[in-house]
Design a protein around this motif. Structure first.
Motif, PDB file in Angstrom:
ATOM      1  N   PRO A 124      53.278   2.199  -3.157  1.00 30.06           N
ATOM      2  CA  PRO A 124      52.071   2.937  -2.439  1.00 30.06           C
ATOM      3  C   PRO A 124      51.515   2.736  -1.239  1.00 30.06           C
ATOM      4  O   PRO A 124      50.866   3.610  -0.778  1.00 30.06           O
ATOM      5  CB  PRO A 124      50.794   2.291  -3.734  1.00 30.06           C
ATOM      6  N   TYR A 125      52.221   1.603  -0.922  1.00 31.12           N
ATOM      7  CA  TYR A 125      51.729   1.183   0.297  1.00 31.12           C
ATOM      8  C   TYR A 125      52.786   0.772   1.536  1.00 31.12           C
ATOM      9  O   TYR A 125      54.168   0.335   0.994  1.00 31.12           O
ATOM     10  CB  TYR A 125      50.798   0.203   0.457  1.00 31.12           C
ATOM     11  N   LYS A 126      52.787   1.439   3.283  1.00 34.32           N
ATOM     12  CA  LYS A 126      53.278   1.341   4.054  1.00 34.32           C
ATOM     13  C   LYS A 126      53.344  -0.766   4.324  1.00 34.32           C
ATOM     14  O   LYS A 126      52.459  -1.480   3.890  1.00 34.32           O
ATOM     15  CB  LYS A 126      53.231   1.344   5.129  1.00 34.32           C
ATOM     16  N   THR A 127      54.192  -1.396   4.467  1.00 31.58           N
ATOM     17  CA  THR A 127      54.727  -3.227   4.683  1.00 31.58           C
ATOM     18  C   THR A 127      54.548  -3.083   6.307  1.00 31.58           C
ATOM     19  O   THR A 127      54.780  -4.455   6.489  1.00 31.58           O
ATOM     20  CB  THR A 127      55.779  -3.651   4.110  1.00 31.58           C
ATOM     21  N   ASN A 128      53.810  -2.069   7.010  1.00 31.35           N
ATOM     22  CA  ASN A 128      53.913  -2.186   8.193  1.00 31.35           C
ATOM     23  C   ASN A 128      52.580  -1.750   8.551  1.00 31.35           C
ATOM     24  O   ASN A 128      51.903  -0.644   8.459  1.00 31.35           O
ATOM     25  CB  ASN A 128      55.040  -0.761   8.845  1.00 31.35           C
ATOM     26  N   MET A 129      52.023  -2.288   9.577  1.00 27.80           N
ATOM     27  CA  MET A 129      51.008  -1.241  10.345  1.00 27.80           C
ATOM     28  C   MET A 129      51.275  -0.654  11.839  1.00 27.80           C
ATOM     29  O   MET A 129      52.555  -1.309  12.440  1.00 27.80           O
ATOM     30  CB  MET A 129      49.514  -2.079  11.280  1.00 27.80           C
ATOM     31  N   GLY A 130      51.196   0.759  11.909  1.00 26.77           N
ATOM     32  CA  GLY A 130      52.239   1.776  13.019  1.00 26.77           C
ATOM     33  C   GLY A 130      51.094   2.564  13.639  1.00 26.77           C
ATOM     34  O   GLY A 130      49.590   1.816  13.483  1.00 26.77           O
ATOM     35  N   ALA A 131      50.916   2.479  15.258  1.00 24.01           N
ATOM     36  CA  ALA A 131      50.581   3.305  15.829  1.00 24.01           C
ATOM     37  C   ALA A 131      50.843   4.298  16.930  1.00 24.01           C
ATOM     38  O   ALA A 131      52.205   3.557  17.481  1.00 24.01           O
ATOM     39  CB  ALA A 131      49.519   2.638  16.808  1.00 24.01           C
ATOM     40  N   GLY A 132      50.573   5.733  17.078  1.00 22.11           N
ATOM     41  CA  GLY A 132      51.612   6.221  18.076  1.00 22.11           C
ATOM     42  C   GLY A 132      50.273   6.856  18.996  1.00 22.11           C
ATOM     43  O   GLY A 132      49.045   7.436  19.065  1.00 22.11           O
ATOM     44  N   PHE A 133      50.613   6.969  19.991  1.00 22.02           N
ATOM     45  CA  PHE A 133      50.057   7.366  21.528  1.00 22.02           C
ATOM     46  C   PHE A 133      50.712   8.481  21.575  1.00 22.02           C
ATOM     47  O   PHE A 133      51.538   8.436  22.590  1.00 22.02           O
ATOM     48  CB  PHE A 133      49.467   6.136  22.337  1.00 22.02           C
ATOM     49  N   SER A 134      50.271   9.773  21.613  1.00 16.94           N
ATOM     50  CA  SER A 134      50.930  10.783  22.563  1.00 16.94           C
ATOM     51  C   SER A 134      49.100  12.104  22.982  1.00 16.94           C
ATOM     52  O   SER A 134      48.166  11.869  21.952  1.00 16.94           O
ATOM     53  CB  SER A 134      51.350  11.495  21.873  1.00 16.94           C
ATOM     54  N   LYS A 135      49.805  12.641  24.053  1.00 15.49           N
ATOM     55  CA  LYS A 135      48.687  13.413  24.736  1.00 15.49           C
ATOM     56  C   LYS A 135      48.321  14.570  23.351  1.00 15.49           C
ATOM     57  O   LYS A 135      49.209  15.529  22.039  1.00 15.49           O
ATOM     58  CB  LYS A 135      49.271  14.403  25.632  1.00 15.49           C
ATOM     59  N   GLY A 136      46.726  15.017  22.690  1.00 15.94           N
ATOM     60  CA  GLY A 136      46.618  15.391  21.601  1.00 15.94           C
ATOM     61  C   GLY A 136      46.170  15.418  20.072  1.00 15.94           C
ATOM     62  O   GLY A 136      46.063  15.818  19.728  1.00 15.94           O
ATOM     63  N   GLY A 137      47.231  13.805  20.165  1.00 22.87           N
ATOM     64  CA  GLY A 137      46.506  12.917  18.922  1.00 22.87           C
ATOM     65  C   GLY A 137      47.867  13.337  17.947  1.00 22.87           C
ATOM     66  O   GLY A 137      48.943  14.259  18.748  1.00 22.87           O
ATOM     67  N   LYS A 138      48.126  12.874  16.586  1.00 21.69           N
ATOM     68  CA  LYS A 138      48.653  12.080  16.372  1.00 21.69           C
ATOM     69  C   LYS A 138      49.421  13.850  15.561  1.00 21.69           C
ATOM     70  O   LYS A 138      50.413  14.648  14.945  1.00 21.69           O
ATOM     71  CB  LYS A 138      48.767  11.374  14.581  1.00 21.69           C
ATOM     72  N   LYS A 139      48.546  15.029  15.075  1.00 23.94           N
ATOM     73  CA  LYS A 139      48.601  15.775  14.767  1.00 23.94           C
ATOM     74  C   LYS A 139      49.463  16.652  15.172  1.00 23.94           C
ATOM     75  O   LYS A 139      50.079  18.054  15.535  1.00 23.94           O
ATOM     76  CB  LYS A 139      47.551  17.134  14.281  1.00 23.94           C
ATOM     77  N   MET A 140      49.647  16.541  17.254  1.00 26.99           N
ATOM     78  CA  MET A 140      50.495  17.715  18.095  1.00 26.99           C
ATOM     79  C   MET A 140      51.846  17.159  17.675  1.00 26.99           C
ATOM     80  O   MET A 140      51.783  16.419  18.131  1.00 26.99           O
ATOM     81  CB  MET A 140      49.731  17.507  19.192  1.00 26.99           C
ATOM     82  N   GLN A 141      52.399  18.561  18.033  1.00 27.28           N
ATOM     83  CA  GLN A 141      54.130  18.203  18.263  1.00 27.28           C
ATOM     84  C   GLN A 141      54.302  18.294  19.550  1.00 27.28           C
ATOM     85  O   GLN A 141      54.991  19.428  20.639  1.00 27.28           O
ATOM     86  CB  GLN A 141      54.480  19.420  18.271  1.00 27.28           C
ATOM     87  N   LEU A 142      53.881  16.866  20.020  1.00 25.90           N
ATOM     88  CA  LEU A 142      54.042  16.349  21.546  1.00 25.90           C
ATOM     89  C   LEU A 142      55.036  14.970  21.306  1.00 25.90           C
ATOM     90  O   LEU A 142      55.199  14.058  20.175  1.00 25.90           O
ATOM     91  CB  LEU A 142      52.873  16.500  22.301  1.00 25.90           C
ATOM     92  N   ALA A 143      55.334  14.832  22.307  1.00 28.04           N
ATOM     93  CA  ALA A 143      56.388  13.540  22.721  1.00 28.04           C
ATOM     94  C   ALA A 143      55.077  12.693  22.649  1.00 28.04           C
ATOM     95  O   ALA A 143      54.385  12.833  23.145  1.00 28.04           O
ATOM     96  CB  ALA A 143      57.360  13.592  24.091  1.00 28.04           C
ATOM     97  N   GLY A 144      55.849  10.791  22.690  1.00 26.48           N
ATOM     98  CA  GLY A 144      54.729  10.599  23.054  1.00 26.48           C
ATOM     99  C   GLY A 144      55.205   9.243  22.399  1.00 26.48           C
ATOM    100  O   GLY A 144      56.435   8.444  22.642  1.00 26.48           O
TER     101      GLY A 144
END
Length: 222
Positions: free
Chosen positions: A78-98
């Motif tokens: 049920p759980y990921k064994t990591n903590m992740g963070a994404g930084f991209s223009k427009g936020g995580k839901k945008m289809q853009l590079a980051g």
């Protein structure tokens, strides 16, 4: 830097990946989550100083939930064994590079680019590479890029066996046009995670990824 208690929580979670254990250790998780969010806040501040396209992001918009989506996965943990963070223009839901930071004891890394874009965005990225191949090649073969990231990831899961529709095998850029993802990454050792220099290490690596990220986004948004 990340607290050793946060890393220990992730190690313990990997050995006890079930709801009963997680609920019993929820306070420890909340402390680890707060610790990671503080790191993300510092990283974001450093990234914005180099890349103003990230200026509207908030730290909470960059972090990912620890709960896994198990609906279509054979792995029902049920759980990921990591903590992740994404930084991209427009936020995580945008289809853009980051940029991306993955914190997992023994498997941490810094990465950037775009992973498995949808067909319309993928078509635009390929077109940008085809039209501006010399520029793209200079980015991914520069000494600065290669010394840190080596090359773009080209595993079987992200590489077509044949040229994509509209391109020929003799196209000078064909090795890149066959890619379905455009990602570069570099590992981080556990000793670096607890170092006071961690934020700067992430920011510096992302600065080297910036030309690639901006090239991809120019193609998508152009």
């Amino acid at each position: 830097m990340i607290q050793k208690t946060t890393l220990q929580f992730l190690k313990d979670l990997k050995l006890n990946n079930h709801k009963d254990w997680f609920d019993a250790n929820r306070k420890t998780y909340e402390a680890a989550k707060a610790d990671y969010l503080q790191l993300v806040s510092h990283v974001l501040k450093g990234l914005v100083a180099n890349d103003e396209t990230l200026a509207l992001l908030q730290p909470k918009d960059c972090t990912f939930r620890i709960n896994r989506d198990v609906r279509f996965s054979k792995n029902k943990d049920p759980y990921k064994t990591n903590m992740g963070a994404g930084f991209s223009k427009g936020g995580k839901k945008m289809q853009l590079a980051g940029y991306y930071f993955h914190c997992e004891p023994g498997s941490s890394f810094i990465a950037g680019g775009i992973w498995m874009p949808m067909a319309p965005e993928l078509k635009k990225v390929r077109q940008e590479i085809d039209y501006c191949f010399n520029e793209f090649k200079e980015i991914v073969t520069s000494k600065t890029f290669v010394n840190t990231f080596g090359a773009l990831e080209q595993g079987e899961d992200v590489l077509l066996k044949r040229a994509p529709k509209g391109y020929e095998e003799d196209n000078p850029a064909i090795d890149f046009l066959k890619l379905k993802s455009f990602i570069a990454s570099t590992p981080i050792g556990d000793e670096d995670l607890t170092s006071p220099k961690l934020v700067q290490t992430i920011v510096d690596a992302c600065a080297k990824l910036q030309p690639l990220v901006h090239f991809i986004n120019r193609g998508i948004e152009g």
